[in-house]
Design an enzyme around this catalytic site. Structure first.
Site, PDB file in Angstrom:
ATOM      1  N   GLY A 111      -6.664  39.045  97.163  1.00 45.67           N
ATOM      2  CA  GLY A 111      -6.871  39.262  95.747  1.00 45.67           C
ATOM      3  C   GLY A 111      -6.133  40.499  95.281  1.00 45.67           C
ATOM      4  CB  CYS A 112      -4.863  41.488  91.968  1.00 46.07           C
ATOM      5  SG  CYS A 112      -6.294  41.070  90.943  1.00 46.07           S
ATOM      6  CE1 TYR A 113      -9.170  45.224  89.360  1.00 43.94           C
ATOM      7  CE2 TYR A 113     -10.251  43.095  89.495  1.00 43.94           C
ATOM      8  CZ  TYR A 113      -9.790  44.149  88.735  1.00 43.94           C
ATOM      9  OH  TYR A 113      -9.929  44.135  87.371  1.00 43.94           O
ATOM     10  CB  ALA A 138      -4.501  47.995  94.315  1.00 41.91           C
TER      11      ALA A 138
END
Lengths: 348, 348, 348, 348
Positions: D160-162, D165
């Site tokens: 996932g994007c979160y 990062a």
């Protein structure tokens, strides 16, 4: 895109051209430096700035990757340079360009200093001109309208962002003497105003706002008038041009909405054919079926154009560009490619 | 502003008018409910919505303070209602308005259903009209252009957002027969498209974008044409109107940039005087010296107008409004004030 | 809102208080002038600015309606003034405030000059303090936390925007000694940076961007630490505070997301009750059920707060304000109301 | 960039790999199709979409150049396909992936269906899992953390994007057992929510707004917890993770601000060294000296990270990515490169 991540280690192929970008701290100059650096056939030998000498360009613009520190411009040290892109303000540019031309350097000038053919008109809008003698050699660099002359040129006056979009929108009609009059309602992103905008260009002033400016007269009007006149067939009556730019809450992007009074009726089909044919061979102009959004061309050298008949003798033409690319630095590289005998699309 | 924080506890002065807002889940209807609720002389008795019945309005729009739960519209229960603002989509509005009028309720209709005087034109743009007989009674509600008729009206067709700005910009010239032709390049914030925009109005589609739409024909064009013709002195030749709206990365705000071919020359001074005099008595129209930004009028019922001579017989007029206020719900309350015999500015 | 359209002709009721806004060209000072002018019980006698003296305030900020021309501050001419709001930069404010206090004028100071109780801490973050003796009289003006002392005060140090949101978010927990440690991740609109932001605050730099700053130390940290310590019950151990602000592509609005390590477990129900009770009597603080968006409180003096249990001994508290209103000028008027014996919500 | 202008005429070098993008009408799938098409060693054989079959991809996304018409997915016709990127919603993805794996196709799955190792946790957040047996083969595709396993994998669960990062921000500390607890305050652009956001993601709802969501629990939390636990040295105590995402008025971009309680003190110098060393060999992770803005990495596969000591045992780590690139489709191509034996940076 991986290319511009190999900082420093770039292997430039033999036969590459050595290029300086002067005035590289401004928006257009900085992008020009980035584009030259990414370019497979160009070698960025220096990027200069008076106010920011000593600063890494990527510190001013963390989104750019070019690994160069801005330096003072030193004309004496430019001997082995083949070409330059000059991003100085109007007025300041002419003398720098003259110095470079004296060294035999080919120049694309981003300023207005060599765009207007007639000194009195230049003076009216910009003040005194420092190097009027150079005007003879300068070619107006709207690539799609003057490709062959640009190939032969040593000094190209890169067009303003508004004239680029407006002239590309109008050329197919102008060249056939079809324009009796035109209203150009243009909308530009804030980067078009350059880096020194101050309070007027602050986020707080711009966001959720939208305003016309320069209605009483904008510097790009004489440039548009001059080139439209040049495009028109011999003997065409002068077509009055109204031009009003607007500031939009947008970073990069420019839309010229042009409303043309036609000299003769033109139906939708002929209109479409006329535009499609005119730009059939142009790699950076795309004639599209629906009015283009500026987001479609952001960070590209494209101009997307759509012409719509909105009355029997009335046509609306919409041209969208990225004001920093096709409206400035992208077109500068496009022109430089031609001047240096490279493929027009190289590095773009 | 403290007023709308005393939720529930509002003491409405005697002699207040009982108002329903029907279709209050959309942008314009919701703001109308908020404005009616804030109004010192109006009493919001219900705010209705089919799709959102049972939902607190402040849950849909947390920025509004009106403490009301949306309910289903029940015409039978509206007996003690004096007036209504109807925020239904065009086509759906006419029958609801007819029902209300049958109960003697005064209505301001936000839809297009009663704006166009000629049924065939309505049909061309919107489809069949459900209540053509009511058209006779309807008054087009651009307040500054028809104040006296609005005072007497029981049914007011609230103008579209684009026509509001464009007609206010053009009226001073139109009324004197000065318009030979006009190009209206309008720019609107996204709230103008209403709440059901879907992917087209998503943040991702809109931000850093800018695009013309409806160039081939927009529903507001016949409305502008109809009213411009009505404003023109008897016997004036028809003035062709070109109208192209643009979608801007902006929430609330609308700018109409109008380029007028004048029937006779008009210098800057006379132009300024003409506009200043025309709107001298209008509390919500301000004639200003520089082109107005839409941010200046956000969340107000103001229209700011600036006229600039850009040629001997060419004038640019810029009119800025908040499309949800003067372009919809604010003007609806302004009209309701007049219909109910209140001060025009009350509650605004 | 019609009120502030009657330019010039305002009739101020007897018993109104004469107020000067000094430093009215900045964002907070300008809004303070606007709010004082709109206020039914205050009389704006002057709005001053060194750099913009002679300019109409509405020319700098076309969205404001206050019809006043900025003037130079002349302390000798302030005799009949009752109160002042001072919008000077930190460091410059102290001496102006001292001069006003010498004339018996009640002052709300928007700068940081009287917020920090300990001179060495002030010096570390701001440099030398020009009027340390005045500190004794100054009351920290977070209205909801010190209402009674503010009523009695002649000099109120208006809190910073970040401390306002963070302290309102944390006070219900801090007052009960429940905070063992806290991380404050705050996000602010660009207006919080003031009017002189330059390139950093330009639209081009801000749009489609988002960045943390001051992670190594921000001036508002000691202010938050000082007040949290003051709120804690006698004998509580010191709770470490981490504070990192972020710059967001937003004009007005501030969200403080506070992550608290609790001294003891607290379930969602008790948490909700604790916040609801704490602010039950505060007209400008609303405890809400879902994390508030900053858009909800734009152009209001509201603070909306939501507390969520995110672990057995971990709570997230979100507080949203408009940084220019509750975070600066709105709270200044709220405080002035109390100092002058007016209703706290008057004019807001 | 000229490459993707030669529509149709692309000459793909021998030895290129045939790739299908399934679910290409969504934001991530569409970008994946664009990236595969631009890729010098990949051949885009189909881009599929149930809802938009028959539509040109460039019509949905005029900013993309890939000249392909979306088609229905037909597994039987995929025989000569080497690899696929699957952009289906969670839940719907598993069976499609299973079908492809049955054909021997290597798959990068953009959904959450193969990210969580434990079925009960998957069920809690997403519902029933259709293909639990495939989980054994799936490798979690955070490239920098598992490069060697990804090289060998036939099925990669793209993170996932979160988590991308956050985990890149935290890995250097987690791998050394230095994390005692962490608060992750994450901010994402709206494209992260996908194309079906409706009213919540409309421009009107998002602009000039900012709000936390999912504070009570977000699907990406178990993913972050799982991988942090896997990174920690054997025997480390479990470190509590708080994760709160925020929606920002921004298209593409994601910033994770991570506040770490350290297991032992770490000064700024050691901190810097630790991060620099950890990512020294990673072409897409750049450790920078100042907190990165998301604008710097827009439209790139970069993650820029900055770690700042903000207390003796407290560190703030900021990681900026483009949520659609490194947070989704860029990383998918990065993983595909490894799976196919290509250079990791090829085509990116």
């Amino acid at each position: 895109m991986p290319r511009w991540r190999r900082s420093g280690a770039r292997c430039v192929s033999e036969g590459s051209h050595r290029v300086v970008v002067a005035g590289a701290s401004g928006y257009a100059g900085a992008l020009a430096a980035e584009l030259v650096w990414r370019h497979p056939r160009l070698d960025l030998v220096a990027a200069t700035s008076r106010s920011e000498a000593g600063t890494a360009l990527s510190r001013l613009y963390p989104r750019y990757r070019v690994p160069i520190v801005l330096s003072e411009l030193d004309l004496d040290a430019l001997e082995e340079v083949d070409a330059a892109i000059v991003g100085y303000p109007p007025g300041a540019s002419a003398s720098v360009v003259a110095g470079m031309r004296g060294l035999g350097i080919q120049v694309v000038d981003l300023s207005a200093d060599f765009r207007l053919r007639e000194i009195p008109i230049y003076q009216k809008w910009y003040g005194d001109h420092g190097e009027p003698d150079l005007l003879v050699d300068a070619v107006y660099g709207l690539t799609e309208l003057d490709r062959e002359r640009i190939r032969e040129a040593d000094l190209v006056a890169n067009p303003g962002c508004y004239p680029t979009a407006a002239l590309l929108a109008l050329a197919p009609l102008a060249e056939r003497g079809l324009i009796e009059g035109v209203v150009i309602d243009a909308k530009s992103g804030i980067s078009g105003a350059g880096r020194e905008g101050g309070e007027r260009d602050s986020f707080v002033s711009v966001t959720e706002n939208l305003v016309a400016y320069g209605a009483g007269g904008h510097r790009h009007l004489p440039e548009i008038e001059q080139e439209l006149a040049r495009l028109a067939p011999e003997g065409s009556p002068e077509a009055p041009v109204s031009f009003v730019p607007h500031r939009i809450a947008l970073d990069q992007g420019l839309l010229a909405s042009c409303y043309v009074d036609l000299a003769e009726p033109l139906d939708g089909e002929r209109l479409a054919a006329l535009f499609a044919e005119r730009y059939a061979g142009d790699p950076f102009v795309e004639v599209v079926e629906a009015p283009p959004g500026v987001r479609e061309v952001r960070d590209t050298n494209l101009c997307r154009i759509c012409a719509v008949a909105i009355g029997e003798r009335k046509v609306a033409v919409f041209a969208a560009i990225d004001n920093l690319w096709k409206g400035a630095s992208g077109q500068a590289v496009q022109n430089l490619n031609l001047m240096l005998g490279l493929a027009e699309t190289e590095g773009l």
